[in-house]
Design a protein around this motif. Structure first.
Motif, PDB file in Angstrom:
ATOM      1  N   GLN A 100       0.828  -1.208   0.000  1.00 31.86           N
ATOM      2  CA  GLN A 100       0.000   0.000   0.000  1.00 31.86           C
ATOM      3  C   GLN A 100       0.859   1.253   0.000  1.00 31.86           C
ATOM      4  O   GLN A 100       0.526   2.253  -0.644  1.00 31.86           O
ATOM      5  CB  GLN A 100      -0.938  -0.008   1.204  1.00 31.86           C
ATOM      6  N   GLU A 101       1.968   1.213   0.716  1.00 29.42           N
ATOM      7  CA  GLU A 101       2.870   2.365   0.750  1.00 29.42           C
ATOM      8  C   GLU A 101       3.468   2.621  -0.633  1.00 29.42           C
ATOM      9  O   GLU A 101       3.637   3.766  -1.047  1.00 29.42           O
ATOM     10  CB  GLU A 101       3.985   2.105   1.762  1.00 29.42           C
ATOM     11  N   TYR A 102       3.782   1.547  -1.342  1.00 26.77           N
ATOM     12  CA  TYR A 102       4.357   1.675  -2.683  1.00 26.77           C
ATOM     13  C   TYR A 102       3.351   2.239  -3.691  1.00 26.77           C
ATOM     14  O   TYR A 102       3.747   2.875  -4.662  1.00 26.77           O
ATOM     15  CB  TYR A 102       4.815   0.306  -3.194  1.00 26.77           C
ATOM     16  N   THR A 103       2.066   1.957  -3.501  1.00 23.52           N
ATOM     17  CA  THR A 103       1.070   2.248  -4.537  1.00 23.52           C
ATOM     18  C   THR A 103       0.140   3.425  -4.244  1.00 23.52           C
ATOM     19  O   THR A 103      -0.508   3.923  -5.154  1.00 23.52           O
ATOM     20  CB  THR A 103       0.193   1.003  -4.786  1.00 23.52           C
ATOM     21  N   LYS A 104       0.064   3.868  -2.991  1.00 22.69           N
ATOM     22  CA  LYS A 104      -0.949   4.878  -2.661  1.00 22.69           C
ATOM     23  C   LYS A 104      -0.681   6.216  -3.345  1.00 22.69           C
ATOM     24  O   LYS A 104      -1.628   6.934  -3.696  1.00 22.69           O
ATOM     25  CB  LYS A 104      -1.035   5.071  -1.154  1.00 22.69           C
ATOM     26  N   GLY A 105       0.587   6.559  -3.557  1.00 25.43           N
ATOM     27  CA  GLY A 105       0.895   7.833  -4.196  1.00 25.43           C
ATOM     28  C   GLY A 105       0.361   7.922  -5.610  1.00 25.43           C
ATOM     29  O   GLY A 105      -0.066   8.986  -6.062  1.00 25.43           O
ATOM     30  N   ALA A 106       0.375   6.805  -6.320  1.00 24.09           N
ATOM     31  CA  ALA A 106      -0.117   6.757  -7.694  1.00 24.09           C
ATOM     32  C   ALA A 106      -1.552   6.253  -7.765  1.00 24.09           C
ATOM     33  O   ALA A 106      -2.088   6.090  -8.858  1.00 24.09           O
ATOM     34  CB  ALA A 106       0.775   5.858  -8.542  1.00 24.09           C
ATOM     35  N   LYS A 107      -2.170   6.017  -6.588  1.00 23.99           N
ATOM     36  CA  LYS A 107      -3.543   5.499  -6.521  1.00 23.99           C
ATOM     37  C   LYS A 107      -3.699   4.217  -7.346  1.00 23.99           C
ATOM     38  O   LYS A 107      -4.667   4.019  -8.069  1.00 23.99           O
ATOM     39  CB  LYS A 107      -4.557   6.560  -6.966  1.00 23.99           C
ATOM     40  N   ARG A 108      -2.704   3.347  -7.218  1.00 20.25           N
ATOM     41  CA  ARG A 108      -2.778   2.048  -7.882  1.00 20.25           C
ATOM     42  C   ARG A 108      -3.319   1.011  -6.915  1.00 20.25           C
ATOM     43  O   ARG A 108      -3.381   1.222  -5.711  1.00 20.25           O
ATOM     44  CB  ARG A 108      -1.396   1.631  -8.398  1.00 20.25           C
ATOM     45  N   VAL A 109      -3.688  -0.141  -7.467  1.00 17.82           N
ATOM     46  CA  VAL A 109      -4.284  -1.218  -6.680  1.00 17.82           C
ATOM     47  C   VAL A 109      -3.233  -2.277  -6.360  1.00 17.82           C
ATOM     48  O   VAL A 109      -2.421  -2.635  -7.206  1.00 17.82           O
ATOM     49  CB  VAL A 109      -5.450  -1.874  -7.451  1.00 17.82           C
ATOM     50  N   ALA A 110      -3.252  -2.751  -5.127  1.00 14.98           N
ATOM     51  CA  ALA A 110      -2.404  -3.875  -4.716  1.00 14.98           C
ATOM     52  C   ALA A 110      -3.328  -5.043  -4.407  1.00 14.98           C
ATOM     53  O   ALA A 110      -3.706  -5.257  -3.256  1.00 14.98           O
ATOM     54  CB  ALA A 110      -1.566  -3.493  -3.497  1.00 14.98           C
ATOM     55  N   PRO A 111      -3.754  -5.799  -5.422  1.00  7.92           N
ATOM     56  CA  PRO A 111      -4.760  -6.857  -5.203  1.00  7.92           C
ATOM     57  C   PRO A 111      -4.312  -7.935  -4.225  1.00  7.92           C
ATOM     58  O   PRO A 111      -5.122  -8.452  -3.456  1.00  7.92           O
ATOM     59  CB  PRO A 111      -4.977  -7.439  -6.610  1.00  7.92           C
ATOM     60  N   GLU A 112      -3.024  -8.285  -4.235  1.00  9.89           N
ATOM     61  CA  GLU A 112      -2.551  -9.302  -3.297  1.00  9.89           C
ATOM     62  C   GLU A 112      -2.690  -8.818  -1.858  1.00  9.89           C
ATOM     63  O   GLU A 112      -3.046  -9.587  -0.960  1.00  9.89           O
ATOM     64  CB  GLU A 112      -1.089  -9.665  -3.585  1.00  9.89           C
ATOM     65  N   ALA A 113      -2.417  -7.547  -1.636  1.00 11.71           N
ATOM     66  CA  ALA A 113      -2.537  -6.988  -0.284  1.00 11.71           C
ATOM     67  C   ALA A 113      -3.983  -7.027   0.191  1.00 11.71           C
ATOM     68  O   ALA A 113      -4.269  -7.433   1.329  1.00 11.71           O
ATOM     69  CB  ALA A 113      -2.001  -5.554  -0.249  1.00 11.71           C
ATOM     70  N   MET A 114      -4.920  -6.623  -0.663  1.00  8.88           N
ATOM     71  CA  MET A 114      -6.323  -6.602  -0.270  1.00  8.88           C
ATOM     72  C   MET A 114      -6.847  -8.014  -0.055  1.00  8.88           C
ATOM     73  O   MET A 114      -7.644  -8.259   0.870  1.00  8.88           O
ATOM     74  CB  MET A 114      -7.156  -5.882  -1.330  1.00  8.88           C
ATOM     75  N   ALA A 115      -6.415  -8.961  -0.884  1.00  6.29           N
ATOM     76  CA  ALA A 115      -6.854 -10.348  -0.716  1.00  6.29           C
ATOM     77  C   ALA A 115      -6.316 -10.926   0.596  1.00  6.29           C
ATOM     78  O   ALA A 115      -7.017 -11.660   1.297  1.00  6.29           O
ATOM     79  CB  ALA A 115      -6.386 -11.200  -1.900  1.00  6.29           C
ATOM     80  N   PHE A 116      -5.073 -10.572   0.944  1.00 10.67           N
ATOM     81  CA  PHE A 116      -4.509 -11.057   2.200  1.00 10.67           C
ATOM     82  C   PHE A 116      -5.265 -10.472   3.383  1.00 10.67           C
ATOM     83  O   PHE A 116      -5.587 -11.183   4.346  1.00 10.67           O
ATOM     84  CB  PHE A 116      -3.021 -10.696   2.289  1.00 10.67           C
ATOM     85  N   LEU A 117      -5.578  -9.186   3.332  1.00  7.64           N
ATOM     86  CA  LEU A 117      -6.324  -8.553   4.418  1.00  7.64           C
ATOM     87  C   LEU A 117      -7.704  -9.183   4.568  1.00  7.64           C
ATOM     88  O   LEU A 117      -8.181  -9.406   5.690  1.00  7.64           O
ATOM     89  CB  LEU A 117      -6.456  -7.049   4.149  1.00  7.64           C
ATOM     90  N   ALA A 118      -8.347  -9.480   3.440  1.00  9.21           N
ATOM     91  CA  ALA A 118      -9.657 -10.141   3.498  1.00  9.21           C
ATOM     92  C   ALA A 118      -9.536 -11.513   4.142  1.00  9.21           C
ATOM     93  O   ALA A 118     -10.399 -11.925   4.932  1.00  9.21           O
ATOM     94  CB  ALA A 118     -10.248 -10.258   2.092  1.00  9.21           C
ATOM     95  N   GLY A 119      -8.456 -12.232   3.829  1.00  6.79           N
ATOM     96  CA  GLY A 119      -8.250 -13.541   4.428  1.00  6.79           C
ATOM     97  C   GLY A 119      -8.002 -13.471   5.927  1.00  6.79           C
ATOM     98  O   GLY A 119      -8.484 -14.312   6.686  1.00  6.79           O
ATOM     99  N   VAL A 120      -7.258 -12.460   6.374  1.00  6.05           N
ATOM    100  CA  VAL A 120      -6.998 -12.296   7.807  1.00  6.05           C
ATOM    101  C   VAL A 120      -8.290 -11.975   8.543  1.00  6.05           C
ATOM    102  O   VAL A 120      -8.539 -12.481   9.651  1.00  6.05           O
ATOM    103  CB  VAL A 120      -5.946 -11.189   8.037  1.00  6.05           C
ATOM    104  N   LEU A 121      -9.147 -11.157   7.951  1.00  6.81           N
ATOM    105  CA  LEU A 121     -10.426 -10.839   8.590  1.00  6.81           C
ATOM    106  C   LEU A 121     -11.274 -12.091   8.796  1.00  6.81           C
ATOM    107  O   LEU A 121     -12.015 -12.194   9.783  1.00  6.81           O
ATOM    108  CB  LEU A 121     -11.195  -9.816   7.746  1.00  6.81           C
ATOM    109  N   ARG A 122     -11.152 -13.055   7.891  1.00 11.43           N
ATOM    110  CA  ARG A 122     -11.922 -14.296   8.025  1.00 11.43           C
ATOM    111  C   ARG A 122     -11.495 -15.099   9.256  1.00 11.43           C
ATOM    112  O   ARG A 122     -12.260 -15.946   9.735  1.00 11.43           O
ATOM    113  CB  ARG A 122     -11.765 -15.152   6.765  1.00 11.43           C
TER     114      ARG A 122
END
Length: 253
Positions: A100-122
């Motif tokens: 997220q730190e690498y991509t937020k400046g360019a407003k890009r998506v980090a799909p692996e990061a979001m998928a991992f966060l979704a998995g941790v919430l489960r």
């Protein structure tokens, strides 16, 4: 140019070392890994070095000779490295935060990061045994065989609050009673940060990535009697769920 060449070679070393650790973990029994904390995840030193990268090279470039390979490496680590201990979860969260730190400046998506966060919430869901197997991240596919991961929801009450609790890479902190709350709090923090940056994009395809996060949040019942959530956890989950629902809904015509 010299710095770029040095970092490029170093990333190559990291990738080869990670591939070897993945091969080693395949021959390590899961039970031993859960008890002895054998892990294929990068060391703390490697993670801290990767944290310095966006301060040296511009992460806002669409493509960069160093930042782009680093993103690919982090995505590979999140997707392929098996999670077997709470320490692995914490290192995965650190990698998600780096993406997220690498991509937020360019407003890009980090799909692996979001998928991992979704998995941790489960891992905090009411029926974690049934939903963990359907995790959106392959690296979280074996968590049902590790008791210390299956008890995160039950151990959450010992913290009393999830406000201002941050995860740490220190072993003593990971083994403390506050760790389940720190994992949940940090996961919600990263999700909310992504909603505030990526969620403002006009690209509908980017907002679709939050669907899995929303599904995972809805699996966490705030009224479960057997393992009640602290009030602060209920408030944070409800807040992030509303933000995710609004972001996903904004994609509909």
């Amino acid at each position: 140019e010299c710095a770029g060449a040095v970092w490029g070679r170093r990333l190559g070393v990291f990738q080869k070392a990670h591939s070897k650790r993945l091969r080693d973990v395949e021959v390590t029994p899961l039970g031993d890994a859960c008890e002895d904390e054998f892990t294929a995840w990068p060391s703390t030193g490697t993670l801290l070095l990767l944290r310095a990268l966006p301060h040296i090279f511009p992460p806002t470039d669409r493509r960069h000779a160093v930042v782009t390979p680093a993103l690919i490496l982090l995505g590979q680590i999140l997707a392929q490295t098996p999670v077997r201990t709470r320490c692995d979860v914490v290192r995965g969260l650190f990698c998600s935060g780096l993406m997220q730190e690498y991509t937020k400046g360019a407003k890009r998506v980090a799909p692996e990061a979001m998928a991992f966060l979704a998995g941790v919430l489960r891992l905090y869901a009411d029926d974690v045994e049934s939903v963990a197997d359907a995790s959106p991240m392959p690296s979280l596919g074996s968590v049902t065989k590790c008791p210390q991961l299956m008890s995160l929801r039950d151990d959450l009450g010992a913290a009393g609050s999830v406000e201002d609790v941050q995860f740490s890479l220190e072993k003593d902190e990971i083994q403390s009673d506050l760790n389940p709350a720190a994992i949940l709090s940090s996961t919600l923090h990263f999700v909310q940060g992504a909603l505030e940056t990526i969620g403002k994009s006009d690209e509908g395809s980017e907002r679709e990535i939050f669907n899995e996060v929303l599904k995972s949040l809805l699996l966490i019942s705030i009224k479960r009697k057997g393992a009640p959530l602290p009030q602060t956890a209920k408030n944070r989950i409800a807040e992030v769920a509303r933000a995710a629902a609004l972001t996903c809904a904004s994609d509909t015509p």
